[in-house]
Motif scaffolding. Structure first.
Motif, short mmCIF file in Angstrom:
data_model
loop_
_atom_site.label_atom_id
_atom_site.label_comp_id
_atom_site.label_asym_id
_atom_site.label_seq_id
_atom_site.Cartn_x
_atom_site.Cartn_y
_atom_site.Cartn_z
N GLU A 110 6.80 5.77 -3.95
CA GLU A 110 7.66 5.68 -5.13
C GLU A 110 7.19 6.62 -6.24
O GLU A 110 8.01 7.16 -7.00
CB GLU A 110 7.71 4.24 -5.64
CG GLU A 110 8.56 3.33 -4.74
CD GLU A 110 8.44 1.87 -5.11
OE1 GLU A 110 7.41 1.49 -5.73
OE2 GLU A 110 9.37 1.10 -4.79
N ALA A 111 5.89 6.84 -6.33
CA ALA A 111 5.34 7.69 -7.40
C ALA A 111 5.74 9.16 -7.23
O ALA A 111 5.76 9.91 -8.22
CB ALA A 111 3.82 7.56 -7.43
N ARG B 31 18.53 10.90 -3.49
CA ARG B 31 18.87 9.75 -4.32
C ARG B 31 18.86 8.46 -3.51
O ARG B 31 18.28 7.46 -3.92
CB ARG B 31 20.26 9.96 -4.94
CG ARG B 31 20.69 8.81 -5.88
CD ARG B 31 22.20 8.74 -6.04
NE ARG B 31 22.87 8.45 -4.78
CZ ARG B 31 22.91 7.24 -4.23
NH1 ARG B 31 22.32 6.20 -4.81
NH2 ARG B 31 23.53 7.05 -3.07
N ALA B 32 19.53 8.50 -2.37
CA ALA B 32 19.61 7.30 -1.54
C ALA B 32 18.23 6.86 -1.06
O ALA B 32 17.93 5.66 -1.00
CB ALA B 32 20.52 7.55 -0.35
N SER B 33 17.37 7.80 -0.75
CA SER B 33 16.05 7.47 -0.23
C SER B 33 15.14 6.91 -1.32
O SER B 33 14.41 5.93 -1.08
CB SER B 33 15.41 8.70 0.41
OG SER B 33 16.14 9.11 1.55
N ARG B 34 15.16 7.50 -2.52
CA ARG B 34 14.27 6.98 -3.55
C ARG B 34 14.69 5.60 -4.02
O ARG B 34 13.86 4.86 -4.56
CB ARG B 34 14.16 7.96 -4.71
CG ARG B 34 15.40 8.19 -5.54
CD ARG B 34 15.11 9.10 -6.75
NE ARG B 34 16.31 9.48 -7.45
CZ ARG B 34 16.95 10.63 -7.28
NH1 ARG B 34 16.49 11.53 -6.42
NH2 ARG B 34 18.06 10.89 -7.96
N GLU B 35 15.95 5.22 -3.77
CA GLU B 35 16.41 3.88 -4.10
C GLU B 35 16.15 2.89 -2.97
O GLU B 35 16.47 1.71 -3.10
CB GLU B 35 17.91 3.91 -4.44
CG GLU B 35 18.22 4.68 -5.72
CD GLU B 35 19.71 4.76 -6.03
OE1 GLU B 35 20.51 4.19 -5.25
OE2 GLU B 35 20.07 5.37 -7.05
N ALA B 36 15.58 3.37 -1.88
CA ALA B 36 15.39 2.51 -0.70
C ALA B 36 13.97 2.60 -0.14
O ALA B 36 13.75 2.30 1.03
CB ALA B 36 16.39 2.91 0.38
N ILE C 171 0.83 -1.21 0.00
CA ILE C 171 0.00 0.00 0.00
C ILE C 171 0.86 1.26 0.00
O ILE C 171 0.77 2.07 -0.93
CB ILE C 171 -0.98 -0.01 1.18
CG1 ILE C 171 -1.97 -1.17 1.04
CG2 ILE C 171 -1.73 1.33 1.27
CD1 ILE C 171 -2.91 -1.32 2.21
N PRO C 172 1.73 1.49 1.00
CA PRO C 172 2.49 2.75 0.99
C PRO C 172 3.60 2.80 -0.05
O PRO C 172 3.91 3.89 -0.56
CB PRO C 172 3.05 2.83 2.41
CG PRO C 172 3.08 1.42 2.89
CD PRO C 172 1.93 0.72 2.24
N GLU C 173 4.21 1.66 -0.37
CA GLU C 173 5.40 1.69 -1.24
C GLU C 173 5.13 2.32 -2.60
O GLU C 173 5.87 3.24 -3.01
CB GLU C 173 5.97 0.28 -1.39
CG GLU C 173 6.52 -0.32 -0.11
CD GLU C 173 5.48 -1.08 0.71
OE1 GLU C 173 5.87 -1.81 1.63
OE2 GLU C 173 4.27 -0.92 0.42
N PRO C 174 4.11 1.88 -3.36
CA PRO C 174 3.90 2.51 -4.67
C PRO C 174 3.46 3.96 -4.57
O PRO C 174 3.77 4.78 -5.45
CB PRO C 174 2.82 1.63 -5.32
CG PRO C 174 2.15 0.92 -4.20
CD PRO C 174 3.21 0.73 -3.17
#
Length: 293
Positions: free
Chosen positions: A169-170, A200-205, A163-166
């Motif tokens: 990520e969007a 950068r590090a956060s959007r990859e994690a 639920i929260p991940e997509p």
């Protein structure tokens, strides 16, 4: 340009669990002090504090499991990103680097890991500095009513996997930037190149960061409640430095912390949430005073 903690730091890939390695920067020599970063950052947030401490200490700055350049294991169950597991990572990394005992400081999520390390590994943690959090159990207890909107992200990332991940990520950059920009009293304290590296590090994690937060709404509460019910406390000297959120949310932070830390010094700061970058001198002073106790 690759950003490093400081020019003289050495970097290590330290195995801490099956298929899990931490990215760890080490600088200086002398008694060990371990510094744990918060959200949404990496070990680079300690660059000013580490530069001072490295004059007479071995400074160990890892990226936590799930963050930065450290391993990001799949969330097999709640324990994968429990603070108990993440604290065990930190103790194992310090031991692998030759330090069975060390002072420990954590900011934000790293402070929650530090507290759990202090509770679970009192033989390893000699002193503990917590920056701008409350213990997990107390945090959830005080979040009530409309004032709880300040912690909206906690509720979002507590939702079941998928639920929260997509959703995050969007809009990852704007999501993480909202905290970097909204929680600082001095935007210049996080220069553009560091801000971009944190983003950068956060959007990859995203997946592992959410798993970390999800654990704090589940298994971490269970662990804290068991400790509270048994009367377990932090055996080492503890300093807590935080913003004065208590008046707005209707609690006494010093009293809450005293229940966990009998040997407590509680101080407030006029800096924003990212105090290790906004007012590193005050953080260094608090840590040095603590280690002298």
């Amino acid at each position: 340009m690759t950003l490093t903690l400081m020019p003289e730091a050495t970097y290590h890939r330290v195995p801490v669990a099956p298929d899990v390695e931490l990215n760890v920067a080490v600088a200086g020599s002398g008694p060990a002090v371990v510094l744990l970063h918060g959200f949404p950052q990496t070990h680079l947030m300690w660059r000013h504090v580490a530069a001072d401490l490295a004059a007479d200490h071995t400074v160990i700055c890892p990226d936590l499991r799930g963050y930065g350049a450290s391993s990001k294991p799949a969330e097999e169950d709640e324990s994968t990103y429990s603070k108990r597991t993440m604290a065990a990572d930190v103790v194992a990394a310090a031991r692998a680097l030759g330090h069975g005992r060390f002072a420990l400081s954590g900011h934000d999520r790293g402070a929650l890991v530090a507290v759990r390390a202090g509770l679970d590994h009192p033989q390893a943690v000699t002193h503990l500095l917590s920056l701008d959090v409350l213990p997990t159990l107390d945090m959830w207890d005080i979040l009530r009513g409309a004032e709880a909107k300040v912690a909206w992200h906690l509720y979002l990332m507590a939702q079941p996997a998928g639920i929260p991940e997509p959703m995050i990520e969007a809009t990852a950059d704007s999501f993480f930037a909202s905290f970097l920009d909204g929680w600082t009293a001095d935007p210049a304290a996080i220069p553009a190149q560091y801000r971009e590296e944190y983003l950068r590090a956060s959007r990859e994690a995203v997946v592992s960061i959410v798993a970390d937060y999800r654990a704090s709404a589940g298994i971490d509460v269970t662990h804290d409640r068991a400790d509270k019910d048994s009367g377990r406390t932090l055996a080492m000297p503890v300093t807590v430095m935080q913003q004065d959120w208590g008046a707005a949310l209707g609690y006494d932070a010093s009293s809450l912390w005293s229940a966990w830390a009998p040997d407590l010094k509680h101080v407030t700061t006029n800096a924003g949430h990212f105090m290790a970058e906004e007012d590193p001198g005050a953080v260094v002073a608090a840590l040095r005073e603590l280690m002298a106790r």
